[in-house]
Scaffold this motif. Structure first.
Motif, PDB file in Angstrom:
ATOM      1  N   GLY A 146       0.407  -1.188   0.490  1.00  0.00           N
ATOM      2  CA  GLY A 146       0.583   0.443   0.131  1.00  0.00           C
ATOM      3  C   GLY A 146       0.680   1.218  -0.020  1.00  0.00           C
ATOM      4  O   GLY A 146       1.438   1.936  -0.410  1.00  0.00           O
ATOM      5  N   GLY A 170       3.905   0.517  -2.784  1.00  0.00           N
ATOM      6  CA  GLY A 170       3.401   0.036  -4.528  1.00  0.00           C
ATOM      7  C   GLY A 170       3.838  -1.301  -4.482  1.00  0.00           C
ATOM      8  O   GLY A 170       4.109  -1.777  -5.391  1.00  0.00           O
ATOM      9  N   ASP A 187      -7.584  -8.800  -7.780  1.00  0.00           N
ATOM     10  CA  ASP A 187      -6.720  -7.889  -6.162  1.00  0.00           C
ATOM     11  C   ASP A 187      -7.053  -8.361  -5.842  1.00  0.00           C
ATOM     12  O   ASP A 187      -7.769  -8.803  -4.975  1.00  0.00           O
ATOM     13  CB  ASP A 187      -7.529  -6.404  -6.395  1.00  0.00           C
ATOM     14  N   GLU A 235      -8.591   1.772   2.940  1.00  0.00           N
ATOM     15  CA  GLU A 235      -8.109   2.785   1.498  1.00  0.00           C
ATOM     16  C   GLU A 235      -8.153   1.959   0.816  1.00  0.00           C
ATOM     17  O   GLU A 235      -8.206   0.854   0.532  1.00  0.00           O
ATOM     18  CB  GLU A 235      -7.014   2.201   2.937  1.00  0.00           C
ATOM     19  N   ASN A 236      -8.485   2.689   0.070  1.00  0.00           N
ATOM     20  CA  ASN A 236      -8.335   1.754  -1.304  1.00  0.00           C
ATOM     21  C   ASN A 236      -6.427   1.151  -1.799  1.00  0.00           C
ATOM     22  O   ASN A 236      -6.939   0.355  -2.877  1.00  0.00           O
ATOM     23  CB  ASN A 236      -8.466   2.618  -2.698  1.00  0.00           C
ATOM     24  N   CYS A 237      -6.133   1.917  -0.822  1.00  0.00           N
ATOM     25  CA  CYS A 237      -4.406   1.242  -1.557  1.00  0.00           C
ATOM     26  C   CYS A 237      -4.170   0.140  -0.502  1.00  0.00           C
ATOM     27  O   CYS A 237      -3.402  -0.843  -0.875  1.00  0.00           O
ATOM     28  CB  CYS A 237      -3.596   2.797  -1.126  1.00  0.00           C
ATOM     29  N   ASP A 238      -5.777  -0.567  -0.327  1.00  0.00           N
ATOM     30  CA  ASP A 238      -4.974  -1.078   1.270  1.00  0.00           C
ATOM     31  C   ASP A 238      -5.266  -3.211   0.352  1.00  0.00           C
ATOM     32  O   ASP A 238      -5.959  -3.795   0.070  1.00  0.00           O
ATOM     33  CB  ASP A 238      -5.810  -1.983   1.780  1.00  0.00           C
ATOM     34  N   LYS A 239      -4.346  -3.074  -1.333  1.00  0.00           N
ATOM     35  CA  LYS A 239      -4.397  -4.446  -1.599  1.00  0.00           C
ATOM     36  C   LYS A 239      -3.230  -4.874  -2.149  1.00  0.00           C
ATOM     37  O   LYS A 239      -1.384  -4.297  -2.091  1.00  0.00           O
ATOM     38  CB  LYS A 239      -4.537  -3.555  -3.321  1.00  0.00           C
ATOM     39  N   VAL A 292      -1.872  -6.763  -6.705  1.00  0.00           N
ATOM     40  CA  VAL A 292      -2.694  -5.572  -7.621  1.00  0.00           C
ATOM     41  C   VAL A 292      -3.322  -6.360  -9.301  1.00  0.00           C
ATOM     42  O   VAL A 292      -1.939  -6.630 -10.628  1.00  0.00           O
ATOM     43  CB  VAL A 292      -2.610  -4.285  -8.322  1.00  0.00           C
TER      44      VAL A 292
END
Ligand SMILES: *Cc1c(COP(=O)(O)O)cnc(C)c1O
Length: 421
Positions: A313, A316, A336, A343-347, A350
């Motif tokens: 997150g 990247g 994903d 938080e949308n970066c909580d991946k 991807v």
């Protein structure tokens, strides 16, 4: 290629009955074997020591394992100094490479005879003022500025980095310390992060060796150890190759013979303060798939989130993902893989090609053994997971329990809230 996960699905299923996911799993045997390889490669120097960067994985059980393999500790704060002490790492085997450090923390390191690595020339006066005197051993962190080219993006250009002393300052700093009666000197730099090119480290060593000879000529100071910092990378991606320790060691030895020996500086002790390559590939975040949703993309949600592992997150960063029991199945689906944070970066991954995932599958996130659990946080009221060590004999030891809600609320006076109007 990242290290293989040490448990098959049956073994993992058994473990999860006792310790529900999510948790970090570390492999003691693999950590020891890697450390032995590292040590063997550098045994071509008169004196060598790796000081494990405690911030990468601040668990005293792991520090104890590493201490048994000959490691010292590299600390950047009081709690890290305390953790090292708990693990039995003492005195000069602890390097305090901190920055913007309060006097009380210097005092703690000083009282225990740890090596203090100063980040600025003004800290000489600061130490004198607050400790009453200077330690008999001092190290300085050198910032080569524009002299060192080709640094990678995580740590950035040296001339933009807040760390260390400039070239001019470094000579003056050693002169002052010599006049003040300091007896032993070290030189440190750290200009890389997650670098995989061995030539980069050979070049850094060369730069430090040449600086040692210049310091000897200009200041009459003999540097007794150089600390090459951390920054040795690991192959997070399947197409990357691990750094060959022998190539790095032999490359540095060549520069040692060319620069250090003729300058009369042999024996010069060689130190590292690596974190990532020491525990990174031998730690995994183990999660379970709990939801699947299909919108514009296909999502698999696991029972963890970036509060347990923030690298993807935050930077990247790529982490290899495998599904327990499906390691050899064809990668037929694209997902994903996400956590539960708002938080949308909580991946964790991807648009990753993976075998078809079913709810209840164990989703394993690789190369999480350094800068993983350590960077965790409690945003969104998330409780950080625990840590389990697979011992040499295959048994399991919980080396940190998961957090509880009581832990989360521990800093609040809950009775005070009731009376608060
Ligand atoms: C972070 C850090 C390290 C360890 O870095 P790795 O990339 O984990 O090897 C060592 N020394 C200093 C000063 C650091 O800030």
């Amino acid at each position: 290629m990242s290290s293989n996960f040490p448990l098959n699905k049956e073994q993992l299923t058994d473990l999860v009955k006792k310790f529900p996911t999510p948790f970090y799993l570390y492999d003691e045997k693999a950590i020891r074997e890697n450390m032995q390889k590292f040590t063997k490669a550098f045994s071509i120097f008169p004196v060598f020591r790796e000081h494990f960067a405690v911030k990468a994985c601040p668990n005293p059980y792991l520090l104890k394992v590493l201490a048994e393999e000959g490691c010292g500790a590299d600390c950047s704060s009081l709690p890290e100094l305390m953790l090292s002490e708990m693990a039995g790492i003492k005195g000069k085997h602890v390097i305090f490479t901190s920055n913007e450090t309060p006097a009380s923390e210097y005092q703690y390191a000083f009282d225990r005879g740890n090596i203090i690595n100063l980040d600025d020339i003004t800290h000489i006066e600061y130490l004198k003022k607050h400790l009453g005197k200077l330690p008999d051993t001092i190290c300085f962190r050198y910032n080569p500025g524009p002299e060192k080219q080709g640094c990678n993006s995580i740590i950035g250009k040296p001339e933009e980095a807040k760390y260390g002393l400039t070239r001019q300052q470094i000579f003056e700093a050693y002169k002052i310390c010599k006049e003040e009666g300091v007896q032993h000197f070290g030189l440190h730099t750290m200009v890389a992060s997650n670098e995989l090119n061995p030539a980069f480290f050979v070049d850094t060593a060369k730069l430090l060796f040449e600086l040692c000879t210049e310091i000897k000529e200009k200041c009459g100071v003999r540097i007794e150890f150089v600390d090459l910092g951390g920054g040795l990378g690991i192959p997070y991606k399947p197409d990357q190759k691990a750094v060959d320790y022998d190539v790095v060691a032999q490359g540095i030895r060549k520069e040692y013979d060319r620069v250090v020996v003729p300058a009369g500086l042999d024996p010069l002790e060689i130190y590292w303060e690596c974190g990532r390559p020491i525990t990174g590939p031998y730690g995994w975040l183990v999660t379970t798939a709990i939801h699947q949703k299909h919108i514009y993309r296909e999502y698999i949600a696991v029972d963890s989130c970036m509060a347990d592992l923030m690298r993807p997150g935050m930077y990247g960063s790529y982490h290899e993902v495998t599904i327990s029991g499906k390691e050899n199945e064809p990668k037929t689906d694209v997902y994903d893989v996400v956590g539960s944070l708002c938080e949308n970066c909580d991946k964790f991954a991807v648009q990753r090609e993976l075998p078809k995932i079913d709810i209840g599958d164990f989703v394993i996130i690789h190369d999480a053994g350094a800068h993983g659990r350590a960077m965790g946080f409690n945003y969104n009221g998330k409780l950080r997971c625990g840590e389990i060590l697979i011992r040499n004999d295959g048994s399991f030891k919980e080396i940190r329990r998961r957090e509880t809600i009581d832990d989360l609320f521990a800093t609040l006076d809950l009775n005070g809230v009731k009376d608060f109007n």
